[in-house]
Each structure stands twice: as C-alpha cells, then as structure tokens.
Design an enzyme around this catalytic site. Structure first.
Site, short mmCIF file in Angstrom:
data_model
loop_
_atom_site.label_atom_id
_atom_site.label_comp_id
_atom_site.label_asym_id
_atom_site.label_seq_id
_atom_site.Cartn_x
_atom_site.Cartn_y
_atom_site.Cartn_z
N LYS A 1 -31.92 26.23 -97.96
CA LYS A 1 -31.06 25.28 -98.69
C LYS A 1 -29.84 25.00 -97.82
CE LYS A 1 -28.63 24.60 -103.07
NZ LYS A 1 -28.78 24.70 -104.52
N GLU B 1 -29.38 30.03 -98.58
CA GLU B 1 -28.41 28.92 -98.62
C GLU B 1 -27.16 29.23 -97.81
OE1 GLU B 1 -27.01 27.86 -102.54
OE2 GLU B 1 -25.77 26.23 -101.78
P1 13P Z 1 -23.92 21.45 -105.25
O1 13P Z 1 -25.09 20.52 -105.09
O2 13P Z 1 -22.98 21.06 -106.34
O3 13P Z 1 -23.24 21.72 -103.93
O4 13P Z 1 -24.51 22.83 -105.74
C1 13P Z 1 -25.66 23.32 -105.19
C2 13P Z 1 -25.63 24.79 -105.25
O5 13P Z 1 -26.53 25.40 -105.77
C3 13P Z 1 -24.51 25.50 -104.63
O6 13P Z 1 -24.84 26.84 -104.47
#
Ligand code: 13P
Length: 342
Positions: free
Chosen positions: A219, A177
């Site tokens: 992600k 991510e």
């Molecule tokens: P948000 O969808 O609130 O941005 O959170 C996703 C997430 O896992 C952030 O690390």
C-alpha cells in the site's frame, strides 16, 4: 501452512476493478473527523457511521475488502448482525488494522516509528477467528529539513517486515503500508528519491524476514510534490513518476499495489490512479488499485453528518466514489463521470 489461502486472498484483494475501503480510523482519528463536522464523538456514532458505510447497497461490486479498526470488528448493525457478516454477505473480505499508531522516534523529534509488535501473534489469532483475512500496518515517513533519516526508514521497514511475517504465519495477508507524507513543500523529484529509498529498504527487510511476496499487498503513497509546493504537476506526471518508482523497487511477484490517498482531493486521487492504469495498461506486473480512506469517505461522512435521515444520501455518495475508483482501477475513469447523477 496457509500458503494457498493467503495467495488466493491476496489475488482477490486486487481483482480487476476492485479496491479496498480503509475504514480503520482509530478513536482519535475518527473523533477528530467527527468533531470537524459537529458529529458527537461517541461509540454509538462511530458504530452508526460504519453501519451506514457497510450496508450501502452495491459496494461489493467495487470493494474487495474493508479494513476495520479493533472497535469496529467487534460491532454489529443496530439489528444485531456483526459487521464481519454484513461484509462477507456482500462478497467483501474483512481486514484489520494491526498497528498501534506512529509514536515519536527516540532522539529524532520530527520523525515517528510505528508501534504494535508486542503480543501481535495472539491478536492475529483472535482476529483470524473473528473472520479477518488480511491486515494493515502503516509506517509514516516525513519529508523535511534533513529528514527522513536513514535510521527512521530502517526501523519502520524492520517493523513492517516483522509484522508481515507474523501475519503470514497466522493466516492474514499483510498490507504493507510505508506512507511517505505529502505534507511540506518538497518537489516531485524529492518525493521520488524518498519513495525509492523507502521502498527499496522495505523490500530488503521483507526479504530478510522471509516474507512470501505473492502473499502480501503493498500500500504505497503516490510520488507527488508536497502539498505546499509551488511546483504542482499534472496527473500524467504523477502517474509516470509513481509507476517508474514502483517498477524500480517492487518485485513482480507482489500481486498488487493498493494506494492510499494521503490527503489528495477525492477527484485527484481517482484521476491519478486512472492515469497510471490508462498509460500503462497491459505493461505492469502487478495490479494497481485503491485502498483509500479519506478519498472514499469524506463526501459520505459530510453528507451523513450524524443524522439518520441522511443515510441514503450518504450511501449514494460512497457508492459514487467507489464506482469512480473502480473505473480508475481499470483505466476507464473520466472526469465526466463526476457530473453524472448518482
Ligand atoms: P487515506 O486514503 O485517507 O490516506 O487513508 C488510507 C489509510 O489507510 C491510511 O493508513
């Protein structure tokens, strides 16, 4: 060693019409959100809140996985059923947040680097034994005056790749991510540029660390103007810019991209995902779905407010957002769905 298991898990995580609930808020983040709503910031309230989420009936139709925090993966329902079992019984794969949060980057006061690599191999083994089959690590890239620096992108990409290698070695599918924040007043074009440089660097580092791309999930954030930008754009423009950028940067062997919501409103996050899947149906090498935290939870948390008598209504709110996002993952959402009683 875990090759076939990892491939099967990654594929299941992005199965058509399914996405991932991010419920892995750390103590600090969970407490901040509770405080805003006047909910006591105790371990029991965090447990009760997660019990409300995970026992909502029917969510297994929409969620392939749920990302848990260390405290949560060790918790149970008030009747003593471990949360991991509750999820698995609903056909949902438990996942675990592995990063230890973003800390100031040395010599660059406005940037951060994500920590958590020390001792990670042992932690992965412990979580695997507890039932986790995938993991998450979030890197944060900030857009601002003169930033992100090349160094910030590189150190974060390097850490993501080392985390991903340890995960694959230990049997967890890594969710990689790299979040480019929507804070600020930058344009769509600037967001595109930063996403492109970040994603290209991340995949270069993943290659250097020997990551099997068919055994991971990306992600990403969406390519979107800064939240304070006067030049906001349509859902179609967000969808086109985001897909163009992903096609330019993300190899076809990655099974799927599960977006974070990043502070978008609930309906925008759903509409943007839907626009991508509608406009590019049948044309993309990977599945595009959701891995939202706030955009799935905020209505439910607000409705719950820390009170037992609101559990059923809060679960309905979660179910509704899950259903809308599942439709968006198939390109079948319309804003009319929001009006339909849940
Ligand atoms: P948000 O969808 O609130 O941005 O959170 C996703 C997430 O896992 C952030 O690390």
């Amino acid at each position: 060693m875990y090759t076939e298991e990892l491939k099967a898990t990654a594929k299941a995580m992005v199965a058509p019409g399914k996405g991932i609930l991010a419920a892995d808020e750390s103590y600090g983040t969970a407490n901040k959100r509770f405080q805003k709503l006047g909910i006591p910031t105790t371990e029991e309230m965090r447990r009760a809140y997660r019990e409300m989420l995970f026992t909502a009936s029917g969510i297994g139709n929409f969620f392939s996985g749920v990302i848990l925090f260390d405290e949560t993966i060790r918790q149970s329902t008030k009747d003593g059923v471990p949360f991991t079992k509750v999820l698995m019984d609903a056909g949902i794969i438990p996942g675990i947040k592995l990063d230890a949060g973003a800390k100031p980057l040395a010599k660059s006061p406005n940037e951060v680097v994500t920590e958590g690599l020390d001792g990670l191999r042992d932690r992965i083994k412990e979580y695997y034994d507890m039932g986790a089959r995938f993991a998450k690590w979030r890197a944060v890239i900030t857009i601002g005056d003169g930033i992100p620096s090349r160094r910030c992108i590189e150190v974060n990409a390097h850490a993501l790749a080392r985390y991903a290698a340890l995960c694959q070695e230990g049997g967890l599918v890594p969710i990689v991510e790299p979040e480019v924040l929507m804070d600020g007043d930058h344009t769509l074009e600037r967001s595109y540029e930063v996403h492109q440089e970040t994603l290209k660097t991340v995949f270069y580092e993943l290659h250097r660390q020997g990551i099997d791309l068919d055994q991971m999930i990306l992600k990403p954030s969406m390519v979107i103007p800064g939240e304070n930008s006067p030049n906001q754009v349509s859902a179609e423009e967000v969808a086109r810019a985001t897909v163009k950028c992903l096609l330019d940067c993300v190899p076809a062997s990655v099974p799927g991209c599960a977006f974070l919501s990043g502070g978008q409103s609930d309906e925008d996050a759903t509409a943007h995902l839907n626009a991508m899947n509608q406009l590019f149906k049948g044309q993309l090498p990977w599945h595009l779905t959701f891995s939202y935290g706030r955009a799935l939870q905020q209505a439910a948390m607000q409705t719950w407010g820390g009170r037992d008598e609101n559990v059923a209504a809060a679960q309905k709110a979660l179910y509704h957002r899950a259903k809308c996002n599942s439709a968006a993952a198939l390109g079948e959402y319309s804003r009319d769905m929001e009006a339909i009683a849940v």
